[in-house]
Write a protein that holds these residues in place. Structure first.
Motif, PDB file in Angstrom:
ATOM      1  N   THR A  47       0.879  -0.834  -0.070  1.00  0.00           N
ATOM      2  CA  THR A  47      -0.138  -0.018   0.309  1.00  0.00           C
ATOM      3  C   THR A  47       1.099   1.443  -0.396  1.00  0.00           C
ATOM      4  O   THR A  47       2.197   1.184   0.374  1.00  0.00           O
ATOM      5  CB  THR A  47      -0.773  -0.064   1.268  1.00  0.00           C
ATOM      6  N   PRO A  89      -6.470   3.845 -12.643  1.00  0.00           N
ATOM      7  CA  PRO A  89      -5.684   2.888 -11.155  1.00  0.00           C
ATOM      8  C   PRO A  89      -4.543   2.383 -11.811  1.00  0.00           C
ATOM      9  O   PRO A  89      -3.886   2.098 -10.885  1.00  0.00           O
ATOM     10  CB  PRO A  89      -7.027   2.341 -11.932  1.00  0.00           C
ATOM     11  N   THR A  90      -3.822   2.352 -12.730  1.00  0.00           N
ATOM     12  CA  THR A  90      -3.130   2.386 -12.878  1.00  0.00           C
ATOM     13  C   THR A  90      -1.459   3.199 -12.857  1.00  0.00           C
ATOM     14  O   THR A  90      -1.069   2.837 -12.473  1.00  0.00           O
ATOM     15  CB  THR A  90      -2.734   1.622 -14.435  1.00  0.00           C
ATOM     16  N   SER A  93      -1.754   2.733  -9.105  1.00  0.00           N
ATOM     17  CA  SER A  93      -1.361   1.005  -8.073  1.00  0.00           C
ATOM     18  C   SER A  93       0.410   1.403  -8.209  1.00  0.00           C
ATOM     19  O   SER A  93       0.841   1.348  -7.213  1.00  0.00           O
ATOM     20  CB  SER A  93      -1.504   0.545  -9.032  1.00  0.00           C
ATOM     21  N   GLN A  96       1.314   3.686  -6.017  1.00  0.00           N
ATOM     22  CA  GLN A  96       1.611   3.763  -4.905  1.00  0.00           C
ATOM     23  C   GLN A  96       2.722   2.772  -4.291  1.00  0.00           C
ATOM     24  O   GLN A  96       3.136   2.526  -3.248  1.00  0.00           O
ATOM     25  CB  GLN A  96       0.519   2.976  -4.210  1.00  0.00           C
ATOM     26  N   CYS A  97       3.419   2.028  -5.360  1.00  0.00           N
ATOM     27  CA  CYS A  97       4.321   1.357  -4.278  1.00  0.00           C
ATOM     28  C   CYS A  97       5.653   1.573  -4.966  1.00  0.00           C
ATOM     29  O   CYS A  97       6.429   0.353  -4.795  1.00  0.00           O
ATOM     30  CB  CYS A  97       3.914  -0.486  -5.004  1.00  0.00           C
TER      31      CYS A  97
END
Length: 130
Positions: A47, A89-90, A93, A96-97
């Motif tokens: 996350t 969303p890509t 994501s 986030q990481c």
């Protein structure tokens, strides 16, 4: 400069490729080669809060890292224009990481080892079962 940066990329890649949590940045394809200016390592399955905790743990080990790519829809101007990062969303994501590692051309082998050791140890401390 490019050969020095590539050597840094190769060092990082060799250190991280054995870890299942590491998403190695793609920097060479049959059609293109990177300028090796940012090593954007991503940690699989974490996350944003875990990423931030990993970064803090890396800092405690005297290594400076950051998040290089902030998605455009998260920038204040675009937020005010009504953009919502949840519609991307890509990008979210990846953000986030992602942890960007130093690629200064004067890094020594000892310093590169310090970076990789700090990252590996910190990931294992924050998300031990990853």
């Amino acid at each position: 400069i490019l050969p020095k940066r590539k050597a840094i990329y190769d060092f990082y890649t060799n250190a991280f490729k054995q870890h299942s949590w590491a998403i190695i940045p793609e920097y060479e394809t049959t059609d293109k080669t990177s300028s090796y200016h940012v090593y954007a390592l991503r940690i699989k399955g974490i996350t944003e809060a875990q990423r931030d905790a990993i970064i803090a743990a890396i800092f405690e080990k005297q290594v400076s890292v950051n998040v290089h790519f902030i998605p455009v829809p998260m920038m204040s101007f675009y937020v005010k224009q009504g953009y919502n990062i949840l519609n991307y969303p890509t990008a979210l994501s990846h953000f986030q990481c992602e942890i960007s590692l130093p690629v200064w051309i004067d890094l020594t082998a000892e310093q590169l080892k310090q970076v990789t050791d700090a990252v590996i140890t910190s990931v294992n401390e924050i998300v031990p079962n990853i």
